[in-house]
Write a protein that holds these residues in place. Structure first.
Motif, PDB file in Angstrom:
ATOM      1  N   ASN A 269      -6.493 -11.274   5.209  1.00 27.01           N
ATOM      2  CA  ASN A 269      -5.309 -11.127   4.361  1.00 27.01           C
ATOM      3  C   ASN A 269      -4.410  -9.963   4.770  1.00 27.01           C
ATOM      4  O   ASN A 269      -3.281  -9.850   4.292  1.00 27.01           O
ATOM      5  CB  ASN A 269      -5.739 -10.904   2.908  1.00 27.01           C
ATOM      6  CG  ASN A 269      -6.540 -12.076   2.370  1.00 27.01           C
ATOM      7  OD1 ASN A 269      -6.053 -13.203   2.341  1.00 27.01           O
ATOM      8  ND2 ASN A 269      -7.776 -11.815   1.968  1.00 27.01           N
ATOM      9  N   CYS A 270      -4.931  -9.091   5.636  1.00 26.55           N
ATOM     10  CA  CYS A 270      -4.232  -7.833   5.922  1.00 26.55           C
ATOM     11  C   CYS A 270      -2.788  -8.020   6.389  1.00 26.55           C
ATOM     12  O   CYS A 270      -1.894  -7.354   5.864  1.00 26.55           O
ATOM     13  CB  CYS A 270      -4.997  -6.996   6.938  1.00 26.55           C
ATOM     14  SG  CYS A 270      -6.660  -7.535   7.261  1.00 26.55           S
ATOM     15  N   PRO A 271      -2.527  -8.896   7.386  1.00 21.88           N
ATOM     16  CA  PRO A 271      -1.145  -8.986   7.864  1.00 21.88           C
ATOM     17  C   PRO A 271      -0.168  -9.373   6.750  1.00 21.88           C
ATOM     18  O   PRO A 271       0.948  -8.852   6.704  1.00 21.88           O
ATOM     19  CB  PRO A 271      -1.212 -10.062   8.950  1.00 21.88           C
ATOM     20  CG  PRO A 271      -2.622  -9.995   9.441  1.00 21.88           C
ATOM     21  CD  PRO A 271      -3.439  -9.725   8.206  1.00 21.88           C
TER      22      PRO A 271
ATOM     23  N   ASP B  18     -12.530 -10.546  -2.523  1.00 21.55           N
ATOM     24  CA  ASP B  18     -11.808  -9.696  -3.475  1.00 21.55           C
ATOM     25  C   ASP B  18     -11.183  -8.606  -2.612  1.00 21.55           C
ATOM     26  O   ASP B  18     -11.579  -7.460  -2.603  1.00 21.55           O
ATOM     27  CB  ASP B  18     -12.713  -9.133  -4.576  1.00 21.55           C
ATOM     28  CG  ASP B  18     -13.774  -8.190  -4.062  1.00 21.55           C
ATOM     29  OD1 ASP B  18     -14.416  -8.522  -3.051  1.00 21.55           O
ATOM     30  OD2 ASP B  18     -13.959  -7.110  -4.655  1.00 21.55           O
ATOM     31  N   ASP B  19     -10.185  -9.031  -1.870  1.00 16.99           N
ATOM     32  CA  ASP B  19      -9.633  -8.202  -0.805  1.00 16.99           C
ATOM     33  C   ASP B  19      -8.632  -7.196  -1.364  1.00 16.99           C
ATOM     34  O   ASP B  19      -8.068  -7.396  -2.436  1.00 16.99           O
ATOM     35  CB  ASP B  19      -8.934  -9.114   0.211  1.00 16.99           C
ATOM     36  CG  ASP B  19      -8.929  -8.506   1.601  1.00 16.99           C
ATOM     37  OD1 ASP B  19      -9.395  -7.362   1.747  1.00 16.99           O
ATOM     38  OD2 ASP B  19      -8.453  -9.179   2.528  1.00 16.99           O
ATOM     39  N   GLY B  20      -8.422  -6.142  -0.621  1.00 13.03           N
ATOM     40  CA  GLY B  20      -7.407  -5.184  -1.014  1.00 13.03           C
ATOM     41  C   GLY B  20      -7.124  -4.238   0.127  1.00 13.03           C
ATOM     42  O   GLY B  20      -7.966  -4.047   1.010  1.00 13.03           O
ATOM     43  N   HIS B  21      -5.921  -3.690   0.131  1.00 16.52           N
ATOM     44  CA  HIS B  21      -5.535  -2.743   1.174  1.00 16.52           C
ATOM     45  C   HIS B  21      -4.817  -1.569   0.554  1.00 16.52           C
ATOM     46  O   HIS B  21      -3.965  -1.751  -0.308  1.00 16.52           O
ATOM     47  CB  HIS B  21      -4.637  -3.422   2.212  1.00 16.52           C
ATOM     48  CG  HIS B  21      -5.354  -4.509   2.948  1.00 16.52           C
ATOM     49  ND1 HIS B  21      -5.331  -5.817   2.532  1.00 16.52           N
ATOM     50  CD2 HIS B  21      -6.160  -4.469   4.037  1.00 16.52           C
ATOM     51  CE1 HIS B  21      -6.084  -6.543   3.348  1.00 16.52           C
ATOM     52  NE2 HIS B  21      -6.602  -5.754   4.266  1.00 16.52           N
ATOM     53  N   ALA B  22      -5.206  -0.378   1.002  1.00 14.69           N
ATOM     54  CA  ALA B  22      -4.483   0.820   0.593  1.00 14.69           C
ATOM     55  C   ALA B  22      -3.820   1.387   1.832  1.00 14.69           C
ATOM     56  O   ALA B  22      -4.423   1.417   2.903  1.00 14.69           O
ATOM     57  CB  ALA B  22      -5.446   1.836  -0.009  1.00 14.69           C
TER      58      ALA B  22
ATOM     59  N   ILE C 206      -6.480   1.166   4.699  1.00 19.00           N
ATOM     60  CA  ILE C 206      -7.884   1.004   4.292  1.00 19.00           C
ATOM     61  C   ILE C 206      -8.076  -0.437   3.836  1.00 19.00           C
ATOM     62  O   ILE C 206      -7.415  -0.890   2.912  1.00 19.00           O
ATOM     63  CB  ILE C 206      -8.268   1.970   3.146  1.00 19.00           C
ATOM     64  CG1 ILE C 206      -8.009   3.424   3.558  1.00 19.00           C
ATOM     65  CG2 ILE C 206      -9.734   1.770   2.754  1.00 19.00           C
ATOM     66  CD1 ILE C 206      -8.324   4.443   2.465  1.00 19.00           C
ATOM     67  N   HIS C 207      -8.953  -1.158   4.532  1.00 19.30           N
ATOM     68  CA  HIS C 207      -9.332  -2.507   4.092  1.00 19.30           C
ATOM     69  C   HIS C 207     -10.535  -2.336   3.171  1.00 19.30           C
ATOM     70  O   HIS C 207     -11.462  -1.613   3.517  1.00 19.30           O
ATOM     71  CB  HIS C 207      -9.788  -3.384   5.261  1.00 19.30           C
ATOM     72  CG  HIS C 207      -8.857  -3.418   6.428  1.00 19.30           C
ATOM     73  ND1 HIS C 207      -8.031  -4.475   6.679  1.00 19.30           N
ATOM     74  CD2 HIS C 207      -8.634  -2.527   7.421  1.00 19.30           C
ATOM     75  CE1 HIS C 207      -7.345  -4.239   7.787  1.00 19.30           C
ATOM     76  NE2 HIS C 207      -7.692  -3.067   8.258  1.00 19.30           N
ATOM     77  N   ARG C 208     -10.530  -3.026   2.048  1.00 16.41           N
ATOM     78  CA  ARG C 208     -11.665  -2.860   1.142  1.00 16.41           C
ATOM     79  C   ARG C 208     -11.982  -4.140   0.392  1.00 16.41           C
ATOM     80  O   ARG C 208     -11.093  -4.942   0.077  1.00 16.41           O
ATOM     81  CB  ARG C 208     -11.402  -1.732   0.142  1.00 16.41           C
ATOM     82  CG  ARG C 208     -10.022  -1.758  -0.467  1.00 16.41           C
ATOM     83  CD  ARG C 208     -10.027  -1.967  -1.948  1.00 16.41           C
ATOM     84  NE  ARG C 208     -10.196  -3.347  -2.354  1.00 16.41           N
ATOM     85  CZ  ARG C 208     -10.058  -3.771  -3.604  1.00 16.41           C
ATOM     86  NH1 ARG C 208      -9.751  -2.912  -4.560  1.00 16.41           N
ATOM     87  NH2 ARG C 208     -10.224  -5.042  -3.924  1.00 16.41           N
TER      88      ARG C 208
HETATM   89 ZN   LIG Z   1      -7.945  -6.253   5.728  1.00 16.97          ZN
END
Ligand SMILES: [Zn+2]
Ligand SMILES: [Zn+2]
Length: 651
Positions: free
Chosen positions: A334-336, A383-387, A518-520
């Motif tokens: 999901n990051c991009p 349960d993805d998330g990025h900071a 930060i990928h979490r």
């Molecule tokens: Zn990611």
């Protein structure tokens, strides 16, 4: 020579004659115990009776240490091969390694097929060899002599040719008249093998290639004691009963249709109820910890995956499709997408960190994804998330995430045994990592500090970081003692850099700076997490997660009308409730509800109907008679809201 012996208290330092064995040194320093089976000399694992000829540090290796158990299982494999050779003339042992998952060992042997009786005989023979208490001796030979020694076994000949350069020496291990080409180390003698069992026979191929010779793989396991073996075997039995594929089908949680989509799970209404509860819970937690929910599409043009590096690093695992002369890829991560959302505006240092979360379903082509149920699927909802943070914010943000991990597993799921693993870069091979040494050092220290500030002990995995940044993984212990890697907090210096997405925020001097990403994920993958908690709870989910929370049953047709009224009332309260108004006896109705692990059964008979009350029985067969419906509703609401892992209403 000067030898330092490592003990729990420190070091014992003493002079020894060259050629003194490890065992003699331990004896003479009073550090040899009955469970010492090997030594580490200057960091290298070696046999207990190896002669030492130079200065150095000796550490005893105990049979119940991780390394000791490895040696124990390796020796068990040799004893297995010896037993087979004594029983079956012409059997050719090929390779016999130790395995981590499942914990044990196997030996691949060219021989006739084995039945259960054959396995029993081999195990008996192994016990006999253990009793004979052969010394296990290491000997070294020149390559040409090794080839002569093993001329009878084409597999060993091939291994010697591949592994020992011409003119060089290598070792064999000998016990009785059995000899194996092997680096070791091994147990001092065969009687050290106590708790072992052969578990399976299957087919394998030489070097894993179906074009090669077919071999018989005999697998088993071994533990330092009979007690530990028994505990392990009981755990395996328990794990079979808890298998989420079995429970998932009994409780009707999900289905697999491999003929249409291998490893693509479909969630039934009941499975979806669990998914939704977990998602709602995590959404609240994300909000509380500053993560704003976003939504991104399931596919993008490959131009995006080229920029993110997925086309060069991850292409083999991607689902790609051509549409009107353009190639699109289903998102493997999901990051991009989150980066595109970050890029929609300019960010000031005061607005950092930016935090996005998404229950993003990603698609990955996993080769072995067909048979593991929910543990390895190809459509994975994280349960993805990025900071996106400033370097000076890493410590605080990682702390924020460690607090989330604690809230989920310790506070809510009441799992207290967590293992934190910090993966760092290999300091002897820094060229394979992206980002400056300075940022690696700062980031790694920040990760350490956030762990230490919370009093969390952690293991450092040196050299196990990804090339783009250090990370923390969290392993969680389930009810039967297995650890599952679930949460990940992964730093990334790569995607934000100038050759990829070139992310920027404006610092206090009005200068553009590159943030760290930060990928979490806390649950990790929702699919895998549902599999894990199904096994953890053995299907007996806490009330808040139960697909059916309450079932209404009537004792006779006479009370059906009142039972229907109660059903309707509970449904209106928003509980997941169903009813069994069949002609079955009340005992059968109770049995059926237990099979489906339904937390509460509301029983309606004549007494209940005439008193305008209900009786409640839980899945542990505790019962409360003639209580008011209003009181029950209040109690259910409280138990759901508190996410209690215990059923308390009938206790
Ligand atoms: Zn990611
Ligand atoms: Zn070996």
């Amino acid at each position: 020579m000067l030898i330092k012996v490592q003990t729990r208290e420190g070091f014992i330092e003493r002079e020894f004659k060259n050629g003194t064995t490890g065992k003699e040194i331990l004896e003479q320093t009073g550090t040899l115990t009955s469970s010492t089976i090997a030594i580490k000399f200057n960091g290298t694992l070696t046999d207990l009776d190896r002669e030492i000829n130079e200065d150095g540090i000796i550490a005893p290796v105990l049979i119940n240490s991780e390394e000791g158990i490895h040696i124990l299982r390796h020796s068990a494999a040799h004893i297995l091969a010896q037993a087979v050779m004594e029983l079956y003339k012409g059997a050719l042992p090929a390779v016999g390694p130790v395995t981590d998952d499942p914990p044990g060992f196997f030996y691949d042997i060219q021989m006739d097929d084995l039945d259960d009786d054959g396995i029993r005989k081999i195990e008996e023979k192994m016990r006999e060899i253990v009793k004979r208490d052969y010394k296990i001796k290491r000997k070294e030979f020149e390559r040409k002599d090794l080839l002569k020694m093993f001329a009878w076994n084409k597999f060993k000949v091939q291994l010697i040719e591949e592994n020992v350069p011409p003119g060089q020496k290598s070792s064999v291990y000998e016990q009785g008249d059995f000899v194996d080409f092997c680096r070791g180390p091994h147990l001092p003698s065969t009687s050290y093998l106590k708790g072992f069992k052969l578990l399976s026979v299957s087919r394998a191929y030489w070097k894993g290639n179906e074009m090669n010779e077919s071999l018989v793989r005999i697998a088993g396991t071994a533990f330092p004691s009979e007690t530990e073996l028994k505990e392990y075997l009981a755990m395996v039995e328990e794990a079979k009963k808890r298998d989420h594929r079995k429970i998932g089908s009994e409780m009707d949680l999900f289905v697999m249709r491999p003929e249409y989509g291998p490893a693509f799970p479909l969630y039934t209404p009941k499975g979806t109820a669990i998914r939704n509860e977990l998602m709602n819970y995590m959404k609240q937690l994300n909000w509380k910890h500053g993560y704003e929910e976003v939504w991104t599409p399931h596919a993008f043009k490959t131009t995006l995956w080229e920029k993110s590096g997925h086309m060069s690093h991850y292409r083999d695992n991607m689902f790609l499709m051509d549409i009107e002369n353009e190639t699109y890829g289903m998102k493997p991560m999901n990051c991009p997408g989150h980066i595109l959302i970050f890029q929609r505006k300019a960010w000031s240092y005061r607005e950092m960190p930016a935090r996005f979360s998404e229950f993003g379903t990603v698609y990955r082509y996993e080769r072995s994804g067909v048979t593991s149920g929910l543990l390895r699927v190809r459509s994975i909802t994280q349960d993805d998330g990025h900071a996106f943070v400033r370097i000076d914010q890493i410590e605080e943000e990682v702390g924020n995430l460690l607090d989330m991990v604690n809230e989920v597993f310790v506070d809510t799921f009441k799992i207290r045994e967590l293992k934190f693993k910090l993966s760092t870069r290999d300091e002897n091979n820094t060229s394979k990592y992206t980002g400056s040494s300075e940022i690696w050092e700062k980031a790694t220290n920040s990760l350490k500090k956030s762990l230490e500030k919370r009093g969390l002990s952690y293991e450092i995995k040196e050299g196990e970081a990804a090339f783009y940044g250090p990370k923390i993984d969290v392993d969680v212990r389930d009810a039967i003692g297995r650890y599952w890697q679930l949460s990940t907090i992964q730093l990334d210096f790569f995607m934000p850099d100038s050759s990829h997405f070139d992310l920027k925020y404006i610092d206090e001097n009005n200068t553009p700076q590159q943030p760290v990403m930060i990928h979490r994920a806390i649950f990790g993958s929702l699919d895998r997490f549902i599999g894990v908690i199904t096994e953890h709870f053995a299907g007996s989910f806490p009330l808040w997660l139960s697909p059916i929370q309450v079932r209404i049953v009537n004792i006779s047709e006479k009370t059906r009308e009142y039972a229907q009224k109660v059903h309707l009332e509970l449904r209106e309260q928003g509980f997941r409730v169903d009813a069994d108004f069949s002609q079955d006896t009340i005992n059968k109705k109770i049995r059926n509800s237990h099979k489906e692990k339904i937390p509460y059964l509301v029983i309606i008979g004549d007494k209940e109907a005439s008193a305008n009350r209900i009786s409640v029985r839980d899945r542990k067969d505790r019962q409360k008679n003639l209580i008011e419906l209003g009181e029950f509703i209040k109690n259910v609401k409280e138990e759901v809201a508190s996410k209690n892992t215990e059923l308390n209403i009938c206790s």
